[in-house]
Design a protein around this motif. Structure first.
Motif, short mmCIF file in Angstrom:
data_model
loop_
_atom_site.label_atom_id
_atom_site.label_comp_id
_atom_site.label_asym_id
_atom_site.label_seq_id
_atom_site.Cartn_x
_atom_site.Cartn_y
_atom_site.Cartn_z
N UNK A 240 -52.62 -21.71 56.07
CA UNK A 240 -53.24 -20.44 55.67
C UNK A 240 -54.40 -20.09 56.59
N UNK A 241 -54.22 -20.38 57.88
CA UNK A 241 -55.23 -20.01 58.87
C UNK A 241 -56.41 -20.95 58.98
N UNK A 242 -56.39 -22.07 58.27
CA UNK A 242 -57.53 -23.00 58.29
C UNK A 242 -57.07 -24.37 58.79
N UNK A 243 -57.76 -24.88 59.81
CA UNK A 243 -57.50 -26.22 60.34
C UNK A 243 -58.70 -27.11 60.02
N UNK A 244 -58.48 -28.41 60.03
CA UNK A 244 -59.55 -29.37 59.82
C UNK A 244 -59.77 -30.16 61.10
N UNK A 245 -61.01 -30.29 61.52
CA UNK A 245 -61.32 -30.97 62.77
C UNK A 245 -62.49 -31.93 62.58
N UNK A 246 -62.59 -32.88 63.50
CA UNK A 246 -63.70 -33.82 63.48
C UNK A 246 -63.96 -34.26 64.92
N UNK A 247 -65.19 -34.72 65.20
CA UNK A 247 -65.53 -35.26 66.50
C UNK A 247 -65.94 -36.72 66.37
N UNK A 248 -65.65 -37.51 67.43
CA UNK A 248 -66.18 -38.86 67.48
C UNK A 248 -67.56 -38.84 68.14
N UNK A 249 -68.18 -40.00 68.32
CA UNK A 249 -69.54 -40.02 68.84
C UNK A 249 -69.61 -39.84 70.35
N UNK A 250 -68.46 -39.69 71.03
CA UNK A 250 -68.44 -39.32 72.44
C UNK A 250 -68.02 -37.86 72.61
N UNK A 251 -67.98 -37.14 71.50
CA UNK A 251 -67.65 -35.71 71.43
C UNK A 251 -66.19 -35.41 71.76
N UNK A 252 -65.31 -36.40 71.56
CA UNK A 252 -63.89 -36.11 71.54
C UNK A 252 -63.59 -35.37 70.25
N UNK A 253 -62.60 -34.47 70.29
CA UNK A 253 -62.27 -33.62 69.14
C UNK A 253 -60.86 -33.92 68.65
N UNK A 254 -60.68 -33.94 67.33
CA UNK A 254 -59.42 -34.33 66.69
C UNK A 254 -59.02 -33.32 65.62
N UNK A 255 -57.70 -33.13 65.44
CA UNK A 255 -57.14 -32.29 64.38
C UNK A 255 -56.56 -33.16 63.28
N UNK A 256 -56.76 -32.75 62.04
CA UNK A 256 -56.22 -33.52 60.91
C UNK A 256 -54.78 -33.14 60.62
N UNK A 257 -53.98 -34.14 60.27
CA UNK A 257 -52.67 -33.92 59.67
C UNK A 257 -52.89 -34.00 58.15
N UNK A 258 -52.88 -32.85 57.50
CA UNK A 258 -53.20 -32.81 56.07
C UNK A 258 -52.23 -31.89 55.34
N UNK A 259 -52.30 -31.93 54.02
CA UNK A 259 -51.46 -31.10 53.17
C UNK A 259 -52.34 -30.31 52.20
#
Length: 270
Positions: A240-259
């Motif tokens: 529905x147009x919303x993604x979840x993201x997070x960064x590690x402490x070296x500023x790498x960025x990740x996308x969540x696989x969620x439901x």
């Protein structure tokens, strides 16, 4: 490569990096300035063969500096500045010439933020791309607009790492079968797939380093890091147009696989 149009609510994600703008005095009290509307005629594009492709972004920040109602249009260098076909769209020499103070005056904005260099981990991405601008000789195209959190100036270095947030996103992206992916597993078991690694914190970080990145990261309690070779294609999008993201402490960025609402953001959980 192409970026999806983002009208984001990034929460704390931009806190640490954008706080530097306040500390440096790049955003000062004064008149309201609009964000450039370079996405009005954006066209949806697809970029492929992106894994380990180097790019940078320039943020043009506008809004009300007194109330801190700030937004930023951001411009990405993917598939620019490399007439020879190299996989580097933002060389060190080009990036060093990008002068935030000069660009702030040139584009009549409140502040300018340099984000990069970074390296894509996707194999492909599809999203709206808008107008092209010249930043001290570095060419970049509009790939989205974000609304900045009012409290971003109060966050300390490192406070955003391993703190998930949400972002409004119209892009879709994916990884191909046989591709090596890098995954953070959250405390609840949610897999977060790396979308880009960064040389902002560690200027010497390489793709090979990602295979043993857990030896460099200061993982928060409950978080784990792993490497996986995909046995099938993996697609990632938003719900529905919303993604979840997070960064590690070296500023790498990740996308969540969620439901959510009986929908899935990933074609499967690797």
């Amino acid at each position: 490569m192409r970026f999806a149009k983002l009208n984001s609510r990034p929460g704390n994600l931009w806190g640490r990096t954008l706080a530097a703008l306040v500390v440096a005095g790049s955003i000062l009290a004064g008149c309201t300035k609009p964000v450039p509307q370079d996405g009005n005629d954006a066209k949806r594009l697809r970029f492929e063969n992106l894994s380990n492709y180097r790019y940078c972004e320039v943020f043009l920040i506008g809004g009300n500096p007194i109330t801190k109602d700030l937004s930023a249009a951001f411009y990405n260098t993917t598939e620019m500045n490399n007439p020879g076909g190299s996989r580097d769209s933002c060389t060190d020499e080009m990036w060093a010439k990008v002068n935030p103070e000069e660009l702030k005056k040139q584009h009549d904005v409140l502040g300018v933020f340099k984000n990069g260099p970074r390296f894509w981990m996707y194999d492909w991405i599809e999203l709206p791309v808008g107008a092209q601008r010249d930043f001290n000789g570095l060419q970049a195209r509009w790939m989205g607009q974000v609304k900045l959190p009012k409290g971003f100036g109060s966050h300390e270095k490192g406070s955003t790492a391993y703190n998930p947030t949400t972002v409004e996103r119209k892009s879709i992206q994916g990884y191909k079968k046989g591709q090596t992916v890098f995954i953070l597993d959250g405390p609840d078991g949610t897999p977060w797939i790396m979308q880009a690694y960064s040389r902002i914190v560690d200027p010497k970080l390489t793709f090979e380093d990602l295979k043993t990145l857990d030896t460099k990261l200061k993982l928060a309690p409950g978080w784990k890091y792993r490497v996986k070779v995909l046995d099938q294609d993996l697609g990632i999008g938003a719900i529905d147009g919303v993604a979840r993201i997070v960064q590690d402490d070296l500023e790498g960025t990740y996308n969540a696989c969620f439901e959510a609402d009986s929908k899935k953001s990933c074609t499967y959980k690797p």
